[in-house]
Scaffold this active site. Structure first.
Site, PDB file in Angstrom:
ATOM      1  N   ARG A 262      -1.209  -2.557  -6.339  1.00 40.25           N
ATOM      2  CA  ARG A 262      -1.643  -3.599  -5.400  1.00 40.25           C
ATOM      3  C   ARG A 262      -2.667  -4.528  -6.061  1.00 40.25           C
ATOM      4  O   ARG A 262      -2.595  -5.746  -5.917  1.00 40.25           O
ATOM      5  CB  ARG A 262      -2.217  -2.923  -4.160  1.00 40.25           C
ATOM      6  CG  ARG A 262      -2.556  -3.859  -3.033  1.00 40.25           C
ATOM      7  CD  ARG A 262      -2.760  -3.046  -1.753  1.00 40.25           C
ATOM      8  NE  ARG A 262      -3.387  -3.824  -0.714  1.00 40.25           N
ATOM      9  CZ  ARG A 262      -2.785  -4.749   0.027  1.00 40.25           C
ATOM     10  NH1 ARG A 262      -1.504  -5.015  -0.162  1.00 40.25           N
ATOM     11  NH2 ARG A 262      -3.439  -5.405   0.959  1.00 40.25           N
TER      12      ARG A 262
ATOM     13  N   ARG B  91       0.855  -1.184   0.000  1.00 42.43           N
ATOM     14  CA  ARG B  91       0.000   0.000   0.000  1.00 42.43           C
ATOM     15  C   ARG B  91       0.896   1.240   0.000  1.00 42.43           C
ATOM     16  O   ARG B  91       2.030   1.204   0.468  1.00 42.43           O
ATOM     17  CB  ARG B  91      -0.870   0.029   1.261  1.00 42.43           C
ATOM     18  CG  ARG B  91      -1.889  -1.069   1.345  1.00 42.43           C
ATOM     19  CD  ARG B  91      -2.610  -1.030   2.704  1.00 42.43           C
ATOM     20  NE  ARG B  91      -3.571  -2.098   2.817  1.00 42.43           N
ATOM     21  CZ  ARG B  91      -3.327  -3.270   3.402  1.00 42.43           C
ATOM     22  NH1 ARG B  91      -2.143  -3.511   3.945  1.00 42.43           N
ATOM     23  NH2 ARG B  91      -4.271  -4.191   3.465  1.00 42.43           N
TER      24      ARG B  91
END
Length: 189
Positions: free
Chosen positions: A142, A41
């Protein structure tokens, strides 16, 4: 809620080509690679220090330990760095400050300070925009990571663990499905 766009291989290459022409190309490339190749992240990337990726002997680690305080769920996790990502980190080392402090941020702003998650998020959005990738955000890497693993036949439990999710349904929401993927799946029969 609309999800971040998952890039195709061609789009990812175009993004890296655009980044290569920019100021701070090494830093920006590494930020994208940490997102795409480790599934991190933006807040986790912003919080990384040199010590997190390089051991006491100066070697790039094969895995890093994300501290609980920098993860979204507040749970520490191990992130494995594949050979390609370790080469990217090694390549970026030439941009590190002279006599670099092990506790220094891995990625620094042009003012030589740590990125905040928000500032890094804005930088990534700018990089995607400059590459003409509408709908791509700091979460695209991601989603790319999780989708790529899922379509490579990796166990859902392994993907969930690598992503740092506590629930498989959360992981499943990240997986992108496109027509070419569905066609390839039925062509296996």
């Amino acid at each position: 809620m609309k999800q971040a766009r998952v890039l195709t291989e061609t789009e990812f290459k175009r993004l890296l080509a655009v980044v290569a022409q920019m100021k701070h190309a090494g830093r920006n490339r590494l930020a994208l690679m940490l997102s795409h190749l480790a599934g991190l992240r933006v807040g986790e990337i912003a919080a990384l220090t040199v010590r997190d990726v390089v051991d006491g002997d100066g070697k790039v680690r094969e895995q890093l330990r994300l501290r609980a305080e920098i993860t979204k769920g507040g749970h520490a996790r191990t992130v494995f760095l594949n050979e390609r990502l370790r080469r990217e980190i090694e390549r970026y080392r030439t941009d590190w400050p002279e006599g670099g402090n092990d506790d220094a941020p891995l990625l620094m702003t042009q003012k030589r300070t740590a990125f905040s998650p928000n500032t890094l998020c804005q930088l990534m959005a700018q990089l995607y925009r400059l590459a003409g990738l509408d709908g791509a955000t700091s979460h695209s890497g991601r989603r790319w990571f999780i989708t790529k693993l899922a379509h490579s036949g990796v166990s859902p439990k392994v993907i969930m663990t690598l992503a740092g999710h506590r629930n498989l349904t959360t992981t499943q929401r990240y997986i992108d499905v496109r027509d070419d993927m569905m066609k390839a799946a039925v062509d296996l029969l």
